[in-house]
Design a protein around this motif. Structure first.
Motif, short mmCIF file in Angstrom:
data_model
loop_
_atom_site.label_atom_id
_atom_site.label_comp_id
_atom_site.label_asym_id
_atom_site.label_seq_id
_atom_site.Cartn_x
_atom_site.Cartn_y
_atom_site.Cartn_z
N GLU A 94 0.83 -1.21 0.00
CA GLU A 94 0.00 0.00 0.00
C GLU A 94 0.86 1.25 0.00
OE1 GLU A 94 -3.47 0.73 0.45
OE2 GLU A 94 -4.39 -1.05 1.31
N TYR A 98 1.28 4.29 -2.90
CA TYR A 98 1.17 5.73 -2.64
C TYR A 98 2.34 6.46 -3.30
CZ TYR A 98 0.73 10.12 0.02
OH TYR A 98 0.60 11.44 0.39
N GLN A 124 -6.84 5.79 -8.53
CA GLN A 124 -6.80 4.44 -9.10
C GLN A 124 -5.46 3.76 -8.82
OE1 GLN A 124 -7.71 5.27 -13.21
NE2 GLN A 124 -9.90 4.90 -12.94
N LYS A 127 -5.31 2.73 -5.08
CA LYS A 127 -6.14 1.58 -4.73
C LYS A 127 -6.04 0.42 -5.72
CE LYS A 127 -8.07 1.31 -1.67
NZ LYS A 127 -7.55 0.84 -0.35
N THR A 129 -7.32 -0.01 -8.69
CA THR A 129 -8.63 -0.36 -9.21
C THR A 129 -9.04 0.68 -10.22
OG1 THR A 129 -10.93 -0.84 -8.61
CG2 THR A 129 -9.82 0.90 -7.37
N ASP A 205 -12.94 5.17 -2.11
CA ASP A 205 -11.87 4.92 -1.14
C ASP A 205 -10.64 5.71 -1.58
OD1 ASP A 205 -10.55 3.91 1.02
OD2 ASP A 205 -10.50 1.83 0.32
N GLY A 206 -9.69 5.90 -0.66
CA GLY A 206 -8.44 6.57 -1.01
C GLY A 206 -8.51 8.08 -1.04
#
Length: 365
Positions: A94, A98, A124, A127, A129, A205-206
């Protein structure tokens, strides 16, 4: 009246009606700007500026994830960053995403404006995605007891409209002029932009991570920094209750001045701390350079010193790719630096890593 349980579809337009350039704010903006200018100048002194982007960004990434209680150790993180093939925890991955997103944004703003499309791409990457702006209802932000503390705007059309307004404010000319955002100090605008992005909460999210990356990119975009080296996440961690309280009070009470002062202080304190960190790294590099040149002149080269300061974990292929020598020569150089105590070797799996412990300590203090 503000209702925490209803979508906040009408966040205040920017600039807010309240005065956000009071005497106290302008005074703080001056000291924060001065500290930022000094940081910018110090960063430009680094012989290998990629080192700052590679290593300091990694620490910002780690701190940014820590805000959201995603924790990893510095040792694990630098190991993972030094070799993509090395097994890494979900938390370390993760953090690396970033850094990937921040570096991507930094490259992109050289060619295109900060806008919704880029915000989406950054989220995107964070995450991993292909989601876009929120479309489904039901998003809410809750505290540790499960109580709703904020319900962001709802509906894709509403969210995209708010983002368009934010873009317009961001790109208004600095200094006297016409249009929303004109005439405001850039650091004041950054504080307003950060609140507004978090209030819009555009993604499933994010959002927090995307908003913190936006802070850095905005300052680079407006010319206050040449490199993305101002990382506010550590300051936010150290003053986390005040950060969330500041966001809440803007929403519920219109307490803009306290929020802007908080963000200006974050810029100033972070600039001073990072400037000192870079100063100490430069001093360490010079001390190592002098020692290696004096004690093992046959090993010394400017490129070698810069390579072992690129990141704390080094291995033979890094030197080979940098054109420093053959595998045999690079192995000899690293062993000589280990003998001097500049590096220490550690076998991890099938690889031997040579660790610059002094640099590691400066980056993680």
């Amino acid at each position: 009246m503000f209702d925490r349980n209803r979508p906040f579809n009408d966040p205040p337009a920017l600039p807010p009606a309240a005065e956000v350039e009071t005497a106290a704010i302008l005074k703080k903006a001056i000291t924060a700007s001065r500290a930022l200018v000094e940081l910018k100048g110090m960063a430009e002194r680094m012989p290998d500026q990629a080192m700052l982007i590679d290593s300091l960004v990694l620490q910002e990434a780690r701190a940014s994830l820590e805000i959201e209680n995603i924790l990893t150790t510095n040792d694990e993180l630098f190991k993972a960053a030094s070799d993509e093939a090395m097994p890494a925890s979900a938390e370390a991955k993760e953090v690396l995403r970033y850094r990937l997103a921040l570096n991507y944004g930094f490259r992109q703003i050289r060619e295109r404006p900060l806008a919704t499309g880029l915000f989406i791409e950054i989220a995107q990457l964070i995450k991993q995605t292909d989601f876009s702006v929120r479309r489904t209802p039901g998003t809410r932000i809750a505290n540790s007891r499960g109580e709703t503390i904020y319900t962001p705007p709802e509906g894709e059309a509403v969210i995209r409209d708010k983002l368009r307004q934010l873009e317009k404010f961001m790109h208004a000319e600095d200094g006297p002029g016409s249009g929303p955002g004109s005439g405001l100090d850039v650091l004041v605008k950054m504080a307003l932009v950060h609140y507004q992005f978090e209030a819009i909460h555009p993604f499933p999210d994010g959002n927090g991570r995307s908003g913190r990356i936006l802070n850095i990119l905005y300052l680079v975009d407006r010319g206050l920094l040449n490199l993305p080296v101002l990382y506010l996440s550590r300051h936010i961690i150290d003053h986390k209750p005040a950060y969330y309280e500041g966001l809440r009070r803007v929403t519920e009470e219109g307490a803009w001045c306290d929020w802007v002062l908080y963000m200006l202080d974050a810029v100033e304190q972070t600039s001073l701390r990072t400037r000192q960190q870079i100063t100490d790294i430069l001093a360490l590099m010079e001390a190592v350079r002098e020692r290696v040149q004096r004690e093992v002149p046959g090993v010394y080269s400017k490129d070698l010193i810069e390579q072992i300061f690129r990141q704390p974990y080094c291995k033979i292929p890094f030197l080979e790719r940098a054109g420093i020598g053959t595998r045999q020569t690079c192995a000899k150089y690293l062993r000589e630096l280990e003998r001097l105590g500049v590096l220490h070797g550690q076998k991890i799996g099938r690889e031997v890593y040579f660790i610059n412990q002094a640099l590691f300590d400066l980056l993680t203090r």
